[in-house]
Design an enzyme around this catalytic site. Structure first.
Site, PDB file in Angstrom:
ATOM      1  CB  ALA A 151      -0.923  -0.001   1.219  1.00  0.00           C
ATOM      2  CD1 TRP A 153       4.940   7.136   0.323  1.00  0.00           C
ATOM      3  CD2 TRP A 153       3.605   8.926   0.126  1.00  0.00           C
ATOM      4  NE1 TRP A 153       5.432   7.928  -0.708  1.00  0.00           N
ATOM      5  CE2 TRP A 153       4.631   9.029  -0.845  1.00  0.00           C
ATOM      6  CE3 TRP A 153       2.653   9.952   0.195  1.00  0.00           C
ATOM      7  CZ2 TRP A 153       4.722  10.105  -1.732  1.00  0.00           C
ATOM      8  CZ3 TRP A 153       2.731  11.021  -0.699  1.00  0.00           C
ATOM      9  CH2 TRP A 153       3.755  11.091  -1.637  1.00  0.00           C
ATOM     10  CE  LYS A 177       6.754  -2.309   1.619  1.00  0.00           C
ATOM     11  NZ  LYS A 177       6.879  -0.965   2.284  1.00  0.00           N
ATOM     12  N   PRO A 178       2.582  -1.804   4.556  1.00  0.00           N
ATOM     13  CG  PRO A 178       2.645  -0.893   6.716  1.00  0.00           C
ATOM     14  CD  PRO A 178       2.694  -2.202   5.968  1.00  0.00           C
ATOM     15  CB  SER A 229       6.337   5.187  -8.330  1.00  0.00           C
ATOM     16  OG  SER A 229       7.255   4.121  -8.159  1.00  0.00           O
ATOM     17  CD  GLU A 250      -4.059   3.415  -8.494  1.00  0.00           C
ATOM     18  OE1 GLU A 250      -3.604   4.180  -9.386  1.00  0.00           O
ATOM     19  OE2 GLU A 250      -4.125   3.749  -7.303  1.00  0.00           O
ATOM     20  CB  CYS A 284      -3.098   8.163  -8.821  1.00  0.00           C
ATOM     21  SG  CYS A 284      -1.792   7.370  -7.869  1.00  0.00           S
ATOM     22  CD  GLU A 380       1.556  10.639 -10.183  1.00  0.00           C
ATOM     23  OE1 GLU A 380       0.378  10.536  -9.818  1.00  0.00           O
ATOM     24  OE2 GLU A 380       2.339   9.666 -10.242  1.00  0.00           O
TER      25      GLU A 380
END
Length: 478
Positions: A151, A153, A177-178, A229, A250, A284, A380
């Site tokens: 996941a 931040w 995993k965060p 990313s 994603e 995003c 981005e």
């Protein structure tokens, strides 16, 4: 300085330190100061989490959809009951405004979990029947197995929900995993979920990108899912390909916001500025790349500049702020770098600088005079920066809107229904909003094309991504 809190991994139903005892500091981006330590997990920790998930999988797989629905509904109820704890943890994680976290994140999180609880009982497939004489065929939808999930931040709590809810609803087990910068709310979610599901069904491993790499390359998971990313997504896809894991990506976005001459300018500016600056532009799908028809360009830029100048950033307990800090020092450096490298033809209408010396705050920024091949148009920024370009006609708007590597989200602003429908067909993005930007609902899919990745979050499509299809055929003569 107060003593740092200790966060731990959650493996096989218990909280644990990293096997080798290594930790990393967790920094509150609103202050720039560490407030906790978290495990810097290595191979032994990943092995333990994967073994726990694999051991728990057969029993969880064999639960009925009704049982999994009941578990997810309990999790949703518990999140509502412990909302203030989660809000506090998330605000410390990210520096987000407390009030907006309460109103804009907890309700959709709970709703999304409840959606997937219902989806667990509504899997569909081709009807059973005799597609060949004397033989009956039907389709089974089965969980894929252990899912390795990473996941991001920017929305630590909500993206965790997008990962674990469909996976658990389908009967998979999870190792999540965060981000290394935002593990606090995920650790609290582990406690909440662990009180509902059997041990090993849901596991949390904290760590850095090397920890994530170990999870993806591990032989146990059948699927790897990441929100992150483009570079990280490419690395995950390459690593997962070595043993043909399923991959769900994603990734980044560069959403075009196409504004035609017939819009209500004040209303469009109000909505677009919020959609561009919310969460400090760290989204995003953020409305950060505006293309405006040349006939209203100057008026629109003036109105957008004023809206940006009136937008406030600040500490989480300030009820008047729209957004908080950038997530970390590296991100502050990245956003600042885009502004410092602007070409001479670009004009910073407002903002373009850090706010204060404490924390990682950046002013709401509008940049005009840009060309299609400028770095800030093509890449981005992931910060509170809205760029503006002027287009001449519909064809040019489509060409420029599609002329980036990303293809996650977009929006069209016009009162002309036919034009809106043409644009929705021509825009090469996973989502096209019309006269709005950024609302999401659990029933509709979220996901992009091109370098924005593949696979869907939310919706029945997202749920099906966590299942596999098996054809069963039986002879009627046996």
């Amino acid at each position: 300085m107060s003593e740092l809190r200790t966060l731990r991994n959650y493996i096989d139903g218990e909280f644990r330190d990293a096997a080798d005892g290594r930790t990393t500091d967790v920094v509150n981006p609103a202050t720039g100061e560490a407030y906790a330590t978290a495990p810097l997990s290595a191979a032994a920790d990943v092995d333990a989490a994967m073994a726990a998930a694999a051991a728990a999988f057969p029993a969880w797989r064999d639960t009925t959809p009704a049982e999994r629905q009941k578990a997810l509904l309990k999790i949703a109820d518990a999140i509502e009951e412990r909302a203030e704890e989660l809000i506090a943890a998330e605000s410390e994680n990210t520096g987000k405004p407390i009030g907006l976290t309460r109103s804009e994140e907890i309700p959709p999180m709970v709703d999304q979990i409840r959606f997937f609880a219902g989806a667990a009982r509504l899997l569909e497939g081709k009807s059973g029947g005799e597609y060949m004489e004397g033989l009956t065929s039907f389709v089974r939808r089965e969980p894929v197995g252990v899912c390795a999930q990473v996941a991001p931040w920017n929305y630590p709590m909500m993206m965790a929900v997008w990962k674990f809810a469909p996976a658990l609803a389908a009967g998979n087990t999870v190792v999540l995993k965060p981000s290394d910068t935002t593990p606090a709310s995920t650790a609290l979610l582990a406690e909440i979920i662990g009180n509902v599901v059997p041990k090993g069904v849901f596991n949390v491993v904290c760590g850095d990108r090397d920890t994530g790499r170990l999870m993806v390359e591990h032989h146990t998971p059948a699927m790897a899912s990441i929100t992150g990313s483009v570079r990280a997504g490419m690395q995950v896809a390459e690593t997962a390909s070595k043993d043909l894991k399923r991959v769900h990506l994603e990734l980044g976005g560069k959403a075009p916001v196409v504004v035609f001459e017939d819009v209500d300018i004040p209303k469009a500016v109000e909505d677009i500025s919020v959609a561009g600056f919310f969460n400090a532009g760290q989204d995003c799908t953020a409305a950060t790349r505006v293309l405006v028809h040349e006939s209203i360009h100057d008026e629109f830029v003036a109105a957008l500049t004023k809206a940006a100048a009136d937008t406030k950033t600040g500490q989480p307990d300030d009820e008047d702020v729209l957004y908080g800090p950038l997530n970390n020092a590296n991100q502050l450096g990245q956003v600042t770098g885009f502004i410092e490298r602007l070409p001479s033809h670009a004009k910073v209408q407002t903002g373009g600088h850090r706010v204060g010396e404490k924390g990682y705050f950046f002013a709401p920024t509008v940049v005009s005079g840009l060309k299609q091949d400028d770095e800030i148009i093509q890449n981005e920024v992931f910060g509170p920066v809205i760029t503006v370009q002027s287009f001449a006609d519909e064809d040019q708007a489509v060409e420029w809107a599609n002329g980036v590597d990303y293809a996650l989200a977009s929006s069209v602003w016009t009162k002309n229904h036919g034009r809106a429908m043409r644009m929705s067909k021509k825009l090469d993005f996973g989502c096209v909003w019309i006269n709005t930007h950024i609302p999401l609902v659990a029933e509709m899919p979220h996901g992009g094309f091109k370098k924005s990745g593949y696979g869907k979050d939310l919706s029945a499509y997202g749920f099906e991504d966590y299942t596999r299809v098996k054809h069963v055929m039986t002879s009627l003569d046996a």
